[in-house]
Enzyme design. Sequence first.
Site, PDB file in Angstrom:
ATOM      1  N   VAL A 102       0.885  -1.166   0.000  1.00 47.94           N
ATOM      2  CA  VAL A 102       0.000   0.000   0.000  1.00 47.94           C
ATOM      3  C   VAL A 102       0.920   1.211   0.000  1.00 47.94           C
ATOM      4  O   VAL A 102       1.731   1.381   0.916  1.00 47.94           O
ATOM      5  CB  VAL A 102      -0.926   0.013   1.237  1.00 47.94           C
ATOM      6  CG1 VAL A 102      -1.762   1.284   1.263  1.00 47.94           C
ATOM      7  CG2 VAL A 102      -1.816  -1.224   1.255  1.00 47.94           C
ATOM      8  N   HIS A 106       3.217   3.633   6.054  1.00 50.81           N
ATOM      9  CA  HIS A 106       2.600   3.011   7.214  1.00 50.81           C
ATOM     10  C   HIS A 106       3.642   2.248   8.017  1.00 50.81           C
ATOM     11  O   HIS A 106       4.615   1.746   7.473  1.00 50.81           O
ATOM     12  CB  HIS A 106       1.419   2.114   6.833  1.00 50.81           C
ATOM     13  CG  HIS A 106       1.726   1.059   5.828  1.00 50.81           C
ATOM     14  ND1 HIS A 106       1.946   1.328   4.489  1.00 50.81           N
ATOM     15  CD2 HIS A 106       1.841  -0.285   5.952  1.00 50.81           C
ATOM     16  CE1 HIS A 106       2.166   0.202   3.837  1.00 50.81           C
ATOM     17  NE2 HIS A 106       2.129  -0.799   4.706  1.00 50.81           N
TER      18      HIS A 106
END
Length: 146
Positions: A102, A106
């Site tokens: 993604v 993160h």
Amino acid sequence: MRSSSSEEESCVFCDIAQGRTPARVVWRSEDVIAFLPDIPAVVGHVLVIPTRHARDIWDVDRGMGRNLAEATRLVASGVAKMAGTRELNIIQSNGAAAGQTVFHLHIHIVPRATGDRIPQMWPPDAVWSQDNLDEIAAELRGALAQ
């Protein structure tokens, strides 16, 4: 490298941060949000992301870096209490070769236990000569001095 607006518009983590997609949020500030991934690796696995789109570490300025670090430590403390262990991995990957799937920065906080289902992360057979390590350290010092 700054992320594009079209990348941001199609980003599932931006949708979570902006409340357009539901998530199991465990902590939030103005700049950072922490939530459970849809498929946690183990009980207590949490993701920490900036609420503003940043593709990877290269999109993060000092202020955001500081906010992410502080949030990661705070959330890690909660994960440790909940999981009953202070043993954990904090993982942040940049780019496909590093395992990023993604493309919104993160940080994974993953509590660990001996024999859990997560494989060892570093190859046990890595061997380096002292001369080679000295050369690498010198090269890195040069790169950091620029």
